[in-house]
Design an enzyme around this catalytic site. Structure first.
Site, PDB file in Angstrom:
ATOM      1  N   LYS A 249       7.190 -19.326   5.502  1.00 57.51           N
ATOM      2  CA  LYS A 249       6.035 -19.475   4.614  1.00 57.51           C
ATOM      3  C   LYS A 249       6.507 -19.668   3.176  1.00 57.51           C
ATOM      4  CE  LYS A 249       2.661 -16.538   7.057  1.00 57.51           C
ATOM      5  NZ  LYS A 249       1.598 -17.500   7.310  1.00 57.51           N
ATOM      6  N   ARG A 323      -0.663 -15.528  18.214  1.00 56.27           N
ATOM      7  CA  ARG A 323      -1.243 -15.896  19.509  1.00 56.27           C
ATOM      8  C   ARG A 323      -0.249 -15.691  20.656  1.00 56.27           C
ATOM      9  NH1 ARG A 323      -2.615 -21.816  17.507  1.00 56.27           N
ATOM     10  NH2 ARG A 323      -2.628 -20.661  15.565  1.00 56.27           N
TER      11      ARG A 323
END
Ligand code: BES
Ligand code: ZN
Length: 470
Positions: A249, A323
């Site tokens: 990120k 996820r």
């Protein structure tokens, strides 16, 4: 740990017994409403102040000995007012017993009390010096829902504290200690899976967490009641810090990523609430707990991972890690029967873009329950909004090399494709709910400090009470 959060709430600051020595609070919108109730001196003082009665403004009035005799609270709404404003203003009163006898009928007492409790929240653990404030107490004779609000306030303190703890403290090792204490506190059974068993039985949790020296693990808490009328399974994303992995990120994108365990905090908060209410339910809580870190052991873009369900997943982006860990926990959860299966996760930036920080998007396979959730959320000041499990977007999840990919490159409808990804691991469970939470308050407001925030918990807790325990 959990006691540290709870001990900061003084349940006695709200009383529904009739107390003897109290200071009356008058809520009013104009002078004529108050004239009869005040001494001539106090009334003329109020007039001299030219008090405007604007919503939430207040004046403290003295008696002839200089002691507080009453408080006048303005209720005139000239523009849109903030949620929890009255509770927050009341929390600023000097220490004393205040009596609220005639709260205007069109005002919400639940909001007042919850706002009052939440206004005392602060996260001062890492301040060199922090002094505790002397709190006022509110007397609301005959108010019935005090406990429900108190338990929600407790959950909120638990959740906010967990989110606010930085990742150098709250890492998977610390979280394990926390969960052990939580489990003791609530008398639940605790199972922890780690090491070789995790690698074998929960390969995706292992893969996501293996780069960190703080090893990945799965917590399973079980709370059983005889004659239970509901089997509820709650799964929370417990990424203690999300660097994004090899798909690192940006600095800006990473700044608040200690909050990536807010899903895990939320399921603990909801469990706390439901257990404190003493509801007759069986509860199972699953928390896959990892750090999404960078090292030579990091999983990579292009890797093909085989999940617990045997489905293969091509990694398109290591930042779509939530996820993956939830997928294995979901597969495990469906191996036992439950009536409602729920995931809470700070899963996508797309959810925040769609809804902003105040509204929590959720997905539901059951229309009726979704409607109830929306209504419950509004009632308890925890707004939620349904997004669709839109089937046609499943094609975004395909892969040239295996069954699924974890991060569709189109970048379209990111919250929906993430929810559809999770749904693939639920064996079409009859009632599956997924909350894509933000878990963070970006600007200090009445009842909401900057930082960790509990979202979706009050709405789901209330909907469960209404549907199954009314
Ligand atoms: N933890 C983030 C999601 C997130 C970001 C929630 C910002 C709240 C605020 C999650 O692990 C993530 O990075 N998701 C990616 C997925 C993408 C790569 C498909 C995202 O949303 O950008
Ligand atoms: Zn991520």
């Amino acid at each position: 740990m959990i006691q540290k959060s709870l001990k900061r709430i003084n349940s006695k600051i709200i009383s529904n017994k009739t107390l003897k020595k109290t200071i009356t609070i008058h809520f009013c919108s104009k002078f004529s409403e108050i004239e009869e109730k005040l001494t001539t001196a106090n009334y003329s003082f109020l007039k001299q102040l030219n008090f405007d009665f604007n919503y939430g403004n207040y004046v403290i009035l003295p008696d002839i000995n200089g002691k507080i005799s009453s408080v006048i609270f303005g209720m005139k709404k000239t523009r849109k007012v903030s949620k929890f404003l009255i509770g927050s203003q009341l929390s600023k009163l000097p220490k004393n017993n205040y009596l609220i006898k005639n709260y205007p009928k069109n005002e919400n007492t639940f909001e007042l009390i919850l706002g009052f409790y939440l206004s005392f929240y602060s996260f001062k653990e890492y301040h060199k010096r922090s002094k505790s404030l002397k709190k006022p107490t509110l007397n609301l004779p005959n108010y019935k829902k005090k406990n429900k609000i108190l338990y929600f306030a407790e959950s909120e303190y638990v959740v906010r504290d967990l989110i606010n703890l930085p990742a150098n403290i709250l890492n998977p090792n610390y979280f394990e200690e926390y969960v052990k204490k939580f489990s003791n506190f609530h008398n639940t059974k605790l199972k922890i899976v780690c090491g070789k068993s995790l690698k074998k039985d929960f390969p995706l949790i292992h893969e996501v967490g293996k780069a960190s020296s703080n090893k990945p693990r799965l917590f399973e808490l079980t709370y059983k009641r005889s004659n239970s009328s509901l089997n509820l399974t709650l799964i929370g994303k417990g990424v203690c810090f999300d660097t994004g992995g090899l798909n690192l990120k940006s600095g800006f994108g990473m700044i608040n990523m200690k909050k990536d365990m807010s899903g895990a905090a939320s399921v603990l908060g909801l469990a706390h609430y439901l257990i404190r209410l003493n509801l007759n339910l069986n509860l199972r809580i699953l928390i896959p707990c990892v750090e999404n870190s960078l090292s030579e052991k990091s999983f990579r873009p292009g890797d093909i991972l085989i999940s617990r369900s045997s489905k293969g997943i091509e990694i398109k982006n290591t930042d779509a890690e939530g996820r993956l860990i939830l997928a294995d926990a979901l597969t495990y959860s469906t191996e036992k029967k439950s009536d409602i299966l729920v995931t809470f996760a700070s899963l996508t930036g797309a959810a925040r873009v769609a809804m902003g920080p105040d509204i929590t998007p959720f997905f539901s396979t059951c229309d009726d329950f979704a409607d109830l959730l929306k209504k419950s959320g509004d009632k308890v000041f925890d707004p939620v909004w349904r997004l669709p499990f839109y089937k046609d977007y499943n094609k975004e999840l395909s892969s040239e090399f295996t069954d699924l990919n974890n991060a569709p490159l189109s970048g379209m409808a990111g919250a929906i494709t993430a929810a559809l990804f999770l749904k693939k691991f639920t064996k079409s469970h009859n009632m599956f709910l997924h909350f894509d939470i933000f878990g963070w308050n970006t600007k200090s407001k009445p009842g909401k400090t900057y930082g960790g925030l509990m979202q979706g918990v009050r709405s789901l807790g209330t909907a469960i009470e209404e549907k199954f325990f009314n």
